[in-house]
Design an enzyme around this catalytic site. Structure first.
Site, short mmCIF file in Angstrom:
data_model
loop_
_atom_site.label_atom_id
_atom_site.label_comp_id
_atom_site.label_asym_id
_atom_site.label_seq_id
_atom_site.Cartn_x
_atom_site.Cartn_y
_atom_site.Cartn_z
N LYS A 126 37.66 45.72 55.61
CA LYS A 126 38.93 45.99 54.99
C LYS A 126 38.76 47.19 54.06
O LYS A 126 37.64 47.37 53.58
CB LYS A 126 39.26 44.71 54.24
CG LYS A 126 40.40 44.73 53.33
CD LYS A 126 40.56 43.48 52.54
CE LYS A 126 41.59 43.75 51.49
NZ LYS A 126 41.07 44.02 50.18
N HIS A 133 37.99 38.54 54.97
CA HIS A 133 36.98 37.56 54.55
C HIS A 133 37.61 36.22 54.12
O HIS A 133 36.92 35.22 54.04
CB HIS A 133 36.06 38.14 53.47
CG HIS A 133 36.66 38.12 52.09
ND1 HIS A 133 37.50 39.09 51.63
CD2 HIS A 133 36.53 37.24 51.08
CE1 HIS A 133 37.86 38.80 50.39
NE2 HIS A 133 37.28 37.69 50.03
N LYS A 139 36.49 31.58 54.69
CA LYS A 139 36.46 30.47 53.73
C LYS A 139 36.75 29.16 54.47
O LYS A 139 37.75 29.06 55.19
CB LYS A 139 37.51 30.69 52.63
CG LYS A 139 37.22 31.91 51.77
CD LYS A 139 38.26 32.05 50.68
CE LYS A 139 38.20 33.41 49.99
NZ LYS A 139 37.08 33.63 49.13
N GLU A 197 43.47 35.68 40.07
CA GLU A 197 42.09 36.03 39.71
C GLU A 197 42.00 36.27 38.21
O GLU A 197 42.99 36.68 37.59
CB GLU A 197 41.68 37.33 40.42
CG GLU A 197 41.70 37.23 41.93
CD GLU A 197 41.18 38.50 42.57
OE1 GLU A 197 40.02 38.51 42.96
OE2 GLU A 197 41.94 39.48 42.66
N ASP A 199 46.24 45.58 48.37
CA ASP A 199 44.89 45.01 48.33
C ASP A 199 44.87 43.57 48.84
O ASP A 199 43.90 43.15 49.47
CB ASP A 199 44.39 45.07 46.87
CG ASP A 199 42.92 44.71 46.73
OD1 ASP A 199 42.14 45.03 47.64
OD2 ASP A 199 42.55 44.11 45.70
N HIS A 242 44.96 39.07 53.02
CA HIS A 242 44.57 37.73 52.59
C HIS A 242 45.76 36.77 52.43
O HIS A 242 45.76 35.66 52.93
CB HIS A 242 43.82 37.78 51.26
CG HIS A 242 42.66 38.73 51.25
ND1 HIS A 242 41.89 38.96 52.36
CD2 HIS A 242 42.14 39.51 50.27
CE1 HIS A 242 40.94 39.84 52.06
NE2 HIS A 242 41.08 40.19 50.80
N LYS A 271 45.61 40.10 39.11
CA LYS A 271 44.32 40.16 38.42
C LYS A 271 44.53 39.85 36.95
O LYS A 271 45.62 39.99 36.42
CB LYS A 271 43.72 41.57 38.57
CG LYS A 271 43.42 41.90 40.03
CD LYS A 271 42.14 42.69 40.17
CE LYS A 271 41.81 43.00 41.61
NZ LYS A 271 41.06 41.94 42.28
C1 BG6 Z 1 39.14 41.68 48.14
C2 BG6 Z 1 39.97 42.52 47.20
O1 BG6 Z 1 39.50 41.93 49.47
O2 BG6 Z 1 39.34 40.30 47.84
C3 BG6 Z 1 39.58 42.23 45.76
O3 BG6 Z 1 39.78 43.89 47.48
C4 BG6 Z 1 39.69 40.75 45.47
O4 BG6 Z 1 40.39 42.97 44.85
C5 BG6 Z 1 38.93 39.94 46.51
O5 BG6 Z 1 39.13 40.51 44.19
C6 BG6 Z 1 39.19 38.45 46.35
O6 BG6 Z 1 38.33 37.74 47.18
P1 BG6 Z 1 37.68 36.35 46.73
O7 BG6 Z 1 36.88 35.91 47.90
O8 BG6 Z 1 36.88 36.65 45.50
O9 BG6 Z 1 38.83 35.45 46.44
#
Ligand code: BG6
Length: 494
Positions: free
Chosen positions: A151, A181, A185, A219, A238, A243, A343
């Site tokens: 990504k 990703h 999970k 986050e 992002d 996601h 964030k």
């Molecule tokens: C990434 C983003 O793809 O995913 C980040 O670029 C983000 O900004 C992250 O923090 C979150 O992933 P995870 O697995 O920490 O929830």
């Protein structure tokens, strides 16, 4: 396996620890070999050493005995060699080709090649073109060639379409594994099992019984050292078309005909394609954005986004986005999906919360129960992975009173926890040729198609009064107003 970007952060933090875990689980073949390619001038030994620290750290962060298994590590690094090369130089691919053919000759047979692009997105298209020109990407003699692409896949709809076109001009869709990703999970993978392997939930999983859905990806981290990247990206790009939409698709999709990769991905694509594409006027009343100012996280003061390194002091980039989505199909008509991501919020929490419709109140009218509490089903993706069901129960005693109670399943109680990066399943699946957890070209483009009018409308608007939320809080007030317009409220991020 060839890792482009072998000296980079992603390789160190995720790819190699995941390979170590696969080696511990004996899921890598005896003939496995890795060639790392990058610009840095490194010997094999120096490369191995640069990777060991992070893998060690990762193992320690787990709940097992926290020791790197030296035998497994030695097994892995004895198969890892480094090749210095510039990804834009055709000579790199010629050198790689002769290195791989030496390895094949030592083995006396041809091999399958997995090319992992752990590189900045600007290289995706050109590396694939070089793989084509050098013939490294050509499948032959029943040996496969697969390419894993990280990504971000595109920066907007047209760049994602152009990248798909560039890649698919060289290799077939079946050779491309676009990573998101979140799909690595366990809890995300479990959404499908929860829905389709249990008889209880699917009959109520629709507009008849569900009032609305809230998806939160909160986050506590800020942009850390990624200010430069984030200034060009923002929270919407992002997190949302990738996601968050994966979570939407898993929640909203129809049952596939089978768990084959294409059956699942077709249903997911249909769910995203059913999301209403907003006009600019609709964007104004169904989306909000925010940016964090200074505040406190875990009792520690933290700076605002505009004070972060490589961020402009008057940046208009959003670090928070909330949207109301309408999924226009038979199952979901009239059921809003509210999504939010940001964030520097009060807690790290990814959760799908499903609110069921309330009961007719008539039965309770002569009791002390004013309004029965609604039923909520909570799919906790991370942390405290699990599933909870909230409902009302009679408080013991002579009067009729209702208390809110909760049935709670925690993964840890049943299955324990193992140190996992989330990349183990994904890498393993590429090796066995299972693309279920990877994004097909149409999945990616469907996501961008929904987000594009939001990007355009936000870009055309007068600057926002940023920052509009304090670090460590629940996000901007305008996000509450978004739900209040529909007489709903967000579940607290706690
Ligand atoms: C990434 C983003 O793809 O995913 C980040 O670029 C983000 O900004 C992250 O923090 C979150 O992933 P995870 O697995 O920490 O929830």
């Amino acid at each position: 396996m060839v890792i482009f970007g072998a000296a980079g952060d992603l390789t160190k933090r995720l790819v190699v620890p995941a390979l170590y875990n696969l080696a511990c689980a004996k899921l890598l073949p005896e003939s496995f070999a890795i060639t790392g390619v990058d610009l840095a001038d490194l010997s094999d030994d120096a490369w191995h050493q640069s990777l060991a620290g992070m893998t060690q750290q990762f193992v320690k962060s787990g709940e097992q005995d926290g020791q790197l298994n030296q035998d497994v590590w030695n097994w892995l690094v004895s198969r890892m060699s480094y090749l210095r090369g510039d990804l834009n130089d055709p000579a790199t691919y010629e050198n790689l080709k002769s290195k791989l053919s030496d390895l094949d000759n030592q083995r006396g047979t041809g091999a399958n090649y997995l090319f992992y692009l752990a590189v900045a997105d600007r290289f995706f298209g050109s590396v694939v073109e070089h793989l084509g020109q050098s013939q490294l990407g050509c499948e032959k003699d029943q040996h496969w060639r697969r390419v894993v692409i990280e990504k971000p896949f595109g920066h907007d709809l047209s760049s994602a379409q152009a990248l798909n076109k560039q890649i698919l001009a060289v290799i077939a869709e079946t050779q491309v594994y676009r990573i998101d990703h979140f799909l690595g999970k366990e809890t995300v993978q479990n959404i499908m099992m929860f829905r389709f392997a249990n008889g209880l939930f699917e009959p109520v999983w629709n507009r008849d019984r569900i009032d609305h859905v809230q998806i939160t990806v909160a986050e506590t981290v800020g942009v850390e050292r990624r200010g430069g990247f984030y200034e060009k990206t923002g929270a919407l790009r992002d997190m949302v078309p990738n996601h968050v939409f994966q979570l939407v698709a898993m929640t909203a999709m129809e049952a596939p005909n089978s768990f084959s990769a294409d059956a699942v991905r077709s249903e997911k694509a249909k769910a995203i394609e059913a999301i209403h594409i907003c006009s600019p006027e609709e964007v104004n009343c169904t989306t909000v954005r925010g940016q964090y100012g200074p505040g406190e996280i875990g009792g520690q003061p933290v700076q605002g986004y505009r004070e972060e390194p490589d961020v402009s002091p008057d940046s208009q980039v959003e670090t928070y986005a909330a949207l109301k989505l309408s999924i226009e199909n038979w199952r979901w008509s009239g059921v809003p999906f509210y999504i939010r991501t940001g964030k520097r919020l009060s807690q790290r929490k990814t959760q799908i919360a499903i609110k069921f419709k309330e009961t007719p109140a008539a039965l309770l009218r002569n009791t002390q129960v004013q309004s029965p509490a609604p039923n909520w089903l909570l799919l906790r993706i991370q942390p405290n992975e699990g599933i909870a069901l909230e409902f009302g129960a009679k408080v013991p005693g002579p009067t009729m009173r209702l208390g809110d109670v909760r049935m709670d399943f925690k993964y840890q109680d049943y299955f324990g926890t193992a140190p996992e990066t989330g990349y183990e399943t994904l890498i393993y699946d590429v090796m066995i040729g299972d693309a279920t957890l990877f994004q097909r070209a149409d999945n990616i483009e469907a996501g961008w198609r929904v987000v594009q009018p939001i990007i355009d409308t936000w870009n055309s608007k007068i600057p926002e009064a940023f920052p509009n939320y304090k670090a460590g809080t629940q996000g901007p007030d305008c996000a509450n107003e978004l739900l209040a317009r529909d007489q709903h409220t967000w579940r607290p991020i706690e």
